[in-house]
Design a protein around this motif. Structure first.
Motif, mmCIF file in Angstrom:
data_model
loop_
_atom_site.group_PDB
_atom_site.id
_atom_site.type_symbol
_atom_site.label_atom_id
_atom_site.label_comp_id
_atom_site.label_asym_id
_atom_site.label_seq_id
_atom_site.Cartn_x
_atom_site.Cartn_y
_atom_site.Cartn_z
ATOM 1 N N TYR A 328 5.617 -45.877 -6.915
ATOM 2 C CA TYR A 328 6.193 -44.959 -7.897
ATOM 3 C C TYR A 328 6.180 -43.530 -7.387
ATOM 4 O O TYR A 328 7.090 -42.749 -7.685
ATOM 5 N N GLN A 329 5.173 -43.140 -6.634
ATOM 6 C CA GLN A 329 5.154 -41.811 -6.039
ATOM 7 C C GLN A 329 6.366 -41.614 -5.138
ATOM 8 O O GLN A 329 7.016 -40.561 -5.164
ATOM 9 N N HIS A 330 6.690 -42.635 -4.353
ATOM 10 C CA HIS A 330 7.866 -42.571 -3.471
ATOM 11 C C HIS A 330 9.146 -42.454 -4.290
ATOM 12 O O HIS A 330 10.018 -41.643 -3.984
ATOM 13 N N TRP A 331 9.250 -43.249 -5.354
ATOM 14 C CA TRP A 331 10.473 -43.210 -6.166
ATOM 15 C C TRP A 331 10.652 -41.845 -6.835
ATOM 16 O O TRP A 331 11.762 -41.323 -6.911
ATOM 17 N N VAL A 332 9.564 -41.268 -7.305
ATOM 18 C CA VAL A 332 9.643 -39.943 -7.928
ATOM 19 C C VAL A 332 10.144 -38.911 -6.921
ATOM 20 O O VAL A 332 11.083 -38.152 -7.188
ATOM 21 N N LEU A 333 9.519 -38.880 -5.755
ATOM 22 C CA LEU A 333 9.874 -37.853 -4.771
ATOM 23 C C LEU A 333 11.267 -38.080 -4.200
ATOM 24 O O LEU A 333 11.977 -37.121 -3.878
ATOM 25 N N LEU A 334 11.684 -39.328 -4.079
ATOM 26 C CA LEU A 334 13.026 -39.599 -3.586
ATOM 27 C C LEU A 334 14.073 -39.189 -4.633
ATOM 28 O O LEU A 334 15.134 -38.654 -4.291
ATOM 29 N N THR A 335 13.782 -39.401 -5.907
ATOM 30 C CA THR A 335 14.704 -38.983 -6.964
ATOM 31 C C THR A 335 14.787 -37.467 -7.026
ATOM 32 O O THR A 335 15.878 -36.891 -7.200
ATOM 33 N N VAL A 336 13.668 -36.789 -6.891
ATOM 34 C CA VAL A 336 13.653 -35.320 -6.878
ATOM 35 C C VAL A 336 14.413 -34.787 -5.670
ATOM 36 O O VAL A 336 15.167 -33.811 -5.763
ATOM 37 N N ASN A 337 14.222 -35.432 -4.524
ATOM 38 C CA ASN A 337 14.997 -35.094 -3.323
ATOM 39 C C ASN A 337 16.486 -35.191 -3.634
ATOM 40 O O ASN A 337 17.286 -34.313 -3.266
ATOM 41 N N ALA A 338 16.887 -36.245 -4.347
ATOM 42 C CA ALA A 338 18.304 -36.478 -4.631
ATOM 43 C C ALA A 338 18.872 -35.466 -5.611
ATOM 44 O O ALA A 338 20.031 -35.057 -5.496
ATOM 45 N N LEU A 339 18.091 -35.036 -6.587
ATOM 46 C CA LEU A 339 18.576 -34.093 -7.591
ATOM 47 C C LEU A 339 18.773 -32.691 -7.046
ATOM 48 O O LEU A 339 19.482 -31.873 -7.643
ATOM 49 N N CYS A 340 18.141 -32.395 -5.910
ATOM 50 C CA CYS A 340 18.167 -31.045 -5.334
ATOM 51 C C CYS A 340 19.407 -30.833 -4.473
ATOM 52 O O CYS A 340 19.701 -31.624 -3.573
ATOM 53 N N ALA A 341 20.133 -29.755 -4.730
ATOM 54 C CA ALA A 341 21.293 -29.399 -3.919
ATOM 55 C C ALA A 341 20.858 -29.086 -2.490
ATOM 56 O O ALA A 341 19.685 -28.808 -2.226
ATOM 57 N N ALA A 342 21.816 -29.135 -1.566
ATOM 58 C CA ALA A 342 21.499 -28.898 -0.149
ATOM 59 C C ALA A 342 20.825 -27.548 0.061
ATOM 60 O O ALA A 342 19.943 -27.412 0.915
#
Length: 492
Positions: A328-342
């Motif tokens: 779940y830690q990985h999923w959270v950080l990967l989702t946050v990575n995705a929500l962030c613009a370049a």
């Protein structure tokens, strides 16, 4: 005390019934050292038994005794059957009791024998680790004097001094094993080594993901007492120090894992563009999860993503310390990575292990409910029983946080590494395979609820995020080609 704990110096090992759950694991090397210690010193700390004969604390010790051919063990027998959470507390405190910092003296008994030390003879010269003493005190008040100490022939309590300090304050006599002072050093060295690590896997079924809603703080709420009227009870260090000093109404922000959404609601009222997402938002004043509100949050973020693209600012405040697993830690950080613009940034705060341990060992540490006392497993996770539910608390050091976040962002800047919350600002999200993103989104935006329910209203947000991630990757590839750089895939 009215609670009659019974001491049996020779309880038959054959009559012991192991508990269903033991929160410690012991390596083969540690088990060998344990057997050596038992041969040299015998059992200088009795095991603890429930009233029905179930072994509450001392599982590894009894295994060691059987391995060296012993048939009995000293035992403290509790006057009543205790609940699972108290069984585990006994186990934790019984093992942790050897890490005391206090200096305590008392009247010694005959060398190599058990005796009861009158509480009137106990003198506490230095009292430290108060949260630990308080945790012991709660258990002695509820179940009677269940512990013991080791004292040398000069009167210095060499093991379990915190327990003796509690006995002095609560005025009960203490069971003690007396050792010659010239043997005390070897005994302490043998008994305070690493004898297993905490293992919380046995509580998996009792600590489902949705229990984590109980850790959501009420931010920006005022105290209800007249003495503190007008004062704010809890402010977020991440919002106050990393975000608000430069945030303008033109920035587009998502608060991921927003708890009760206090900051988002407060800032929206001032004209800021802040969306919030909390998969376990509860109904006001209740434990019940407000699934309708959660779906509404997802749909608002989905519309924002479709209309205006990825966010310039993502806030992740006190979220990864509440993740229930590394997955779940990985999923959270990967989702946050995705929500962030370049060209966006992620502002993160989580529990600081270094500060927490320093607090626990300080002279001034005290907590009404002893929640500051930690029993960490190999992943720096502690389990606590709060409001009738088990919850997980995950800790990071500044070094471990930087290492973790660097897997998801190329630029990681830590701040306030000595504070209770270690914080970071992350930029330049790394690229991951699309299938990994999709797995993370399907789990993060369709979290499990009680009775195996999932709302299944997440397909739209998954679809638009995948589309935007592909666009972001194309954009960053173009920028790298323009400047002669190489594209680099993220790894997990």
């Amino acid at each position: 005390m009215s609670l009659d704990v019974r001491f049996d110096p020779s309880y038959p090992l054959a009559k012991l019934r192991p508990a269903d759950y033991n929160p410690r694991r012991l390596s083969a090397e540690s088990f060998g050292r344990l057997q050596g210690s038992l041969r040299r010193h015998g059992v200088v700390k009795p095991v603890i038994l429930n009233a029905d004969g179930t072994l509450v604390a001392g599982h590894q010790r009894t295994k060691g005794l059987k391995a060296i051919g012993q048939e009995t063990t000293p035992a403290m027998i509790l006057p009543q059957k205790v609940r699972l959470q108290d069984e585990i507390k006994f186990n934790l405190l019984h093992n942790r009791v050897e890490t005391e910092a206090s200096v305590v003296y008392a009247e010694p008994g005959p060398i190599g024998q058990w005796c009861w030390i009158p509480w009137q003879t106990i003198e506490v010269e230095e009292s430290k680790n108060l949260p630990f003493q308080q945790a012991i005190g709660f258990m002695t008040a509820a179940h009677g004097p269940w512990g013991s100490v080791v004292i040398d022939d000069q009167g210095r309590i060499v093991l379990n001094a915190e327990y003796a300090a509690v006995a002095k304050s609560q005025r009960f006599d203490v069971l003690a094993w007396t050792v010659a002072s010239f043997d005390a050093g070897q005994l302490v060295e043998d008994l305070t080594g690493e004898y297993g690590v905490y293992d919380w896997s046995g509580l998996e079924e009792q600590a489902p993901v949705w229990n984590q809603h109980i850790v959501q703080p009420n931010r920006l709420r005022e105290h209800s007492s007249k003495a503190k009227a007008g004062q704010v009870r809890y402010k977020s260090e991440v919002w106050e120090q990393l975000v608000r000093p430069w945030l303008t109404t033109s920035h587009r922000v998502v608060d991921f894992g927003a708890g009760h959404g206090d900051y988002a609601r407060h800032l929206r009222a001032k004209g800021y563009q802040v969306h919030d997402y909390e998969p376990y938002r509860t109904l006001k004043g209740k434990y019940a999860i407000d699934i309708r509100s959660v779906v509404g949050q997802i749909r608002r973020i989905e519309r924002e993503l479709r209309d205006r693209g990825l966010y310039e600012v993502v806030v992740l405040d006190s979220v990864i310390n509440a993740t229930t697993s590394l997955e779940y830690q990985h999923w959270v950080l990967l989702t946050v990575n995705a929500l962030c613009a370049a060209d966006g940034q992620v502002c993160i705060g989580t529990r600081n292990l270094v500060r927490e341990m320093a607090y626990e060992n300080s002279e001034h540490a005290i907590s009404r409910d002893s929640t500051r006392l930690n029993f960490l497993d190999s992943n720096q996770v502690d389990m606590r029983f709060v409001r009738g539910k088990w919850q997980r608390i995950r800790y990071h050091t500044p070094e471990s946080l930087r290492g973790l976040l660097s897997r998801y962002f190329e630029d990681v800047q830590l701040s306030d590494v000595t504070r209770a919350t270690v914080k970071a600002v992350c930029r330049k999200p790394r690229r991951f395979p699309i299938e990994e993103y999709e797995e993370a989104f399907n789990n993060e935006f369709n979290m499990p609820y009680p009775n195996d329910f999932r709302h299944d209203k997440h397909s739209g947000i998954v679809e638009i995020l995948i589309e935007l991630i592909k666009e972001r990757n194309s954009f960053t590839e173009g920028k790298q080609d323009e400047f002669g750089g190489e594209s680099r895939e993220g790894s997990h």
